[in-house]
Scaffold this active site. Structure first.
Site, PDB file in Angstrom:
ATOM      1  N   CYS A 380       0.834  -1.204   0.000  1.00 61.26           N
ATOM      2  CA  CYS A 380       0.000   0.000   0.000  1.00 61.26           C
ATOM      3  C   CYS A 380       0.868   1.253   0.000  1.00 61.26           C
ATOM      4  O   CYS A 380       1.478   1.565  -1.021  1.00 61.26           O
ATOM      5  CB  CYS A 380      -0.982  -0.056   1.169  1.00 61.26           C
ATOM      6  SG  CYS A 380      -2.488   0.846   0.819  1.00 61.26           S
ATOM      7  N   HIS A 519      -3.560  -5.262   0.482  1.00 59.18           N
ATOM      8  CA  HIS A 519      -2.996  -5.824   1.712  1.00 59.18           C
ATOM      9  C   HIS A 519      -3.015  -7.351   1.685  1.00 59.18           C
ATOM     10  O   HIS A 519      -3.936  -7.971   2.228  1.00 59.18           O
ATOM     11  CB  HIS A 519      -3.776  -5.312   2.927  1.00 59.18           C
ATOM     12  CG  HIS A 519      -3.544  -3.861   3.190  1.00 59.18           C
ATOM     13  ND1 HIS A 519      -2.464  -3.404   3.899  1.00 59.18           N
ATOM     14  CD2 HIS A 519      -4.222  -2.760   2.782  1.00 59.18           C
ATOM     15  CE1 HIS A 519      -2.495  -2.086   3.951  1.00 59.18           C
ATOM     16  NE2 HIS A 519      -3.546  -1.664   3.274  1.00 59.18           N
ATOM     17  N   GLU A 521      -1.353  -9.396   3.325  1.00 53.41           N
ATOM     18  CA  GLU A 521      -1.161  -9.996   4.655  1.00 53.41           C
ATOM     19  C   GLU A 521      -2.485 -10.421   5.289  1.00 53.41           C
ATOM     20  O   GLU A 521      -2.522 -11.317   6.127  1.00 53.41           O
ATOM     21  CB  GLU A 521      -0.414  -9.014   5.576  1.00 53.41           C
ATOM     22  CG  GLU A 521      -1.179  -7.768   6.033  1.00 53.41           C
ATOM     23  CD  GLU A 521      -1.130  -6.607   5.066  1.00 53.41           C
ATOM     24  OE1 GLU A 521      -0.821  -6.834   3.876  1.00 53.41           O
ATOM     25  OE2 GLU A 521      -1.404  -5.461   5.481  1.00 53.41           O
TER      26      GLU A 521
END
Ligand code: GLN
Length: 547
Positions: A380, A519, A521
């Site tokens: 990001c 994102h 993750e």
């Protein structure tokens, strides 16, 4: 209809209710049941989206675009069930819904009160999707006795009363402090906490007791007697070396069995714990180590980057290495050369973030990784900074920057390679935003698809060319700089399906340099590490072998 497990906490906060709930969810799945986990938070923010990461840790984003509590991240990592908007609710959300209804006149002239209007709203929320799963696990944030938590406790009490007998149970998490002076584990705080719970009409079926020491049978018996639970429903929760040990540890202590007993489910289906045995084996038997620097701004509070730290651990598990993360404050590189700080690392990650502080330092970290050919993952804001770096230092656009930090610079020379996106499409609906809009819930949020370029590094990493990832940002890389940057070696290898929004960039002449606008993750799991983290750690492992 689902069976419900309400999880509450007492004595002190931060006992790991979220982890206990997530581990229990995983254990019920291991016995063949379907589950959904929910978090009910007593604070007044409508959602945690507007809270500083220093206050509340990371904001976890769901596919359907909600900004939620980081415990939902635990739930997903342990159960693999994608959380939804309806799995996280705060007092703020409940009250604002009630007040909207009142203004609309939905209550037909009634006086609006906490009981029944607020509690009804909470109960409706709890029951959403009731027919979809075998077990619904609802965790109540905070501890019993907190003023703002009372409507939630009252609501779950009523809920249990209204459902058929045996379909709702209550599990209470407490702490047994160890008194070194007398050499004893003390049960009194737990007794008081259960008393408090019972005074509001909730009798716990299961007690989960955090303790640094082995709990002797005598104390267990005392807890059972004074707290009115069965002795085998007193479950010990000892400190663990890794959170991913929790399902196995709770199983060993009999938590899932106690839960099934409390529901009267007999015979209990046998658990298949192979997934968690493999996870524990990978965590505890690594064959090497890598060192990765996270250059960010919320580095004093690790919870601020919770999912990133976990996803790196998963990447390590996939490669059978232990990932040692070091947190580096980005601002440092605004005063000092990053080289002496970053030289010893096998890879560098620049995470997401908001606001200008530290951004020039992140740009320098990206430059260091690019020019020294060290694996780099920009997430990001970390991607946006890598693009600014390439624009300035590869394409010669010296005044490249982001509109996030330079609203007024529209005029002279400023090159807004990162610009404020004002319109986009989500699920076939057009969404429009302006600079002056409310800050809460107004970013580009949730899952969006991206198309990857055939033959690119990311296409190889993902093993496919159509992906969907979760977003949370206001600003975007401006596609109009694409040609200029591609000529200099920054390739735009992932785009939104309409080709207008850059989703992924990579440096052509580099072993591993990838920036992503989303994102990744948030979707990584210990038993299914995210491909980007898996390959990023693999690249770091390769570097570690060379040095
Ligand atoms: N502040 C940037 C934006 O809003 C990046 C956000 C993030 O890193 N999540 O676009």
């Amino acid at each position: 209809m689902a069976r419900y497990i309400f999880i509450t906490g007492g004595v002190v906060s931060s006992l790991g209710k979220g982890l206990a709930s997530a581990a229990l969810g995983a254990l019920l799945q291991a016995r063949g049941f379907s589950v959904r986990l929910r978090k009910l938070d007593p604070y007044l923010n409508v959602d945690p989206g507007t809270m500083s990461p220093f206050e509340h840790g990371e904001v976890f984003v769901t596919d359907d675009g909600a900004e939620t509590d980081l415990d939902l991240g635990h739930y997903e990592r342990f159960t693999g069930v994608a959380a939804r908007k309806t799995d996280s609710v705060s007092s703020g959300r409940i009250y604002s819904t009630v007040l909207e209804k009142e203004r609309r006149g939905d209550y037909l002239g009634k006086t609006i009160q906490v009981i029944p209007h607020v509690t009804n709203e909470i109960k409706d929320w709890i029951a959403i999707g009731d027919d979809e799963v075998d077990f619904m696990l609802c965790e109540i944030g905070g501890t019993v006795g907190d003023i703002e938590g009372l409507p939630f406790f009252e609501a779950i009490r009523q809920f249990g009363q209204e459902r058929p007998r045996g379909e709702v149970i209550y599990m209470h998490l407490t702490l047994l402090p160890w008194l070194a002076a007398s050499g004893e584990l003390k049960t009194k705080p737990t007794q008081h906490s259960v008393k408090e719970l019972r005074s509001i009409g909730i009798a716990p079926d299961i007690l989960v007791c955090r303790s640094e020491r082995q709990i002797p049978d005598k104390e267990r018996g005392k807890l059972a007697l004074f707290c009115n639970v069965r002795p085998d429903a007193v479950i010990a929760a000892y400190d663990l070396k890794s959170i991913y040990e929790a399902p196995l540890a709770y199983h060993r202590e009999g938590l899932d069995q106690a839960v099934l007993d409390a529901f009267g489910i007999s015979p209990a289906p046998r658990p298949n714990l192979a997934r968690w045995e493999d996870v524990a084996d990978r965590i505890f038997n690594p064959e090497g180590e890598v060192k990765i620097a996270i250059v960010g701004k919320y580095t004093q509070l690790e919870d601020a980057y919770k999912s990133i730290a976990e996803a790196l651990t998963h990447g390590g598990m996939a490669n059978r290495v232990k990932v040692n993360v070091e947190w580096v404050e980005a601002e440092l590189f605004e005063r000092e050369d990053p080289a002496p700080y970053l030289e010893g690392f096998h890879a560098i990650l620049v995470p997401g973030g908001f606001g200008e502080r530290g951004t020039e330092g992140k740009i320098r970290a990206a430059q260091f990784a690019r020019t020294r050919k060290i694996p780099y993952l920009g997430i990001c804001l970390g991607m946006q900074m890598a693009v600014i770096e390439a624009a300035r230092n590869l394409a010669g656009l010296e005044s490249a920057g982001s509109q996030e930090f330079d609203h007024e610079a529209g005029a002279a020379r400023f090159e807004p390679v990162i610009f404020h996106l004002k319109e986009w499409v989500k699920d076939n609906q057009k969404i429009a935003r302006d600079v002056l809009d409310d800050k809460g819930g107004t970013m580009r949020l949730g899952a969006f698809p991206a198309v990857l370029r055939e033959g690119s590094k990311v296409a190889e990493v993902y093993g496919e060319t159509r992906i969907s990832e979760r977003h949370r940002h206001r600003y975007e890389v401006d596609i109009k700089y694409r040609e200029r940057l591609e000529k200099e070696g920054l390739r735009f290898t992932g785009l939104s399906p309409d080709g207008r929004l850059p989703e992924i960039v990579e440096v052509a002449d580099h072993p591993w340099f990838i920036g992503v606008q989303f994102h990744p993750e948030l979707k990584s799991k210990p038993f299914a590490p995210h491909p980007l983290f898996k390959d990023f750690v693999r690249a770091a492992k390769e570097v570690s072998r060379l040095v």
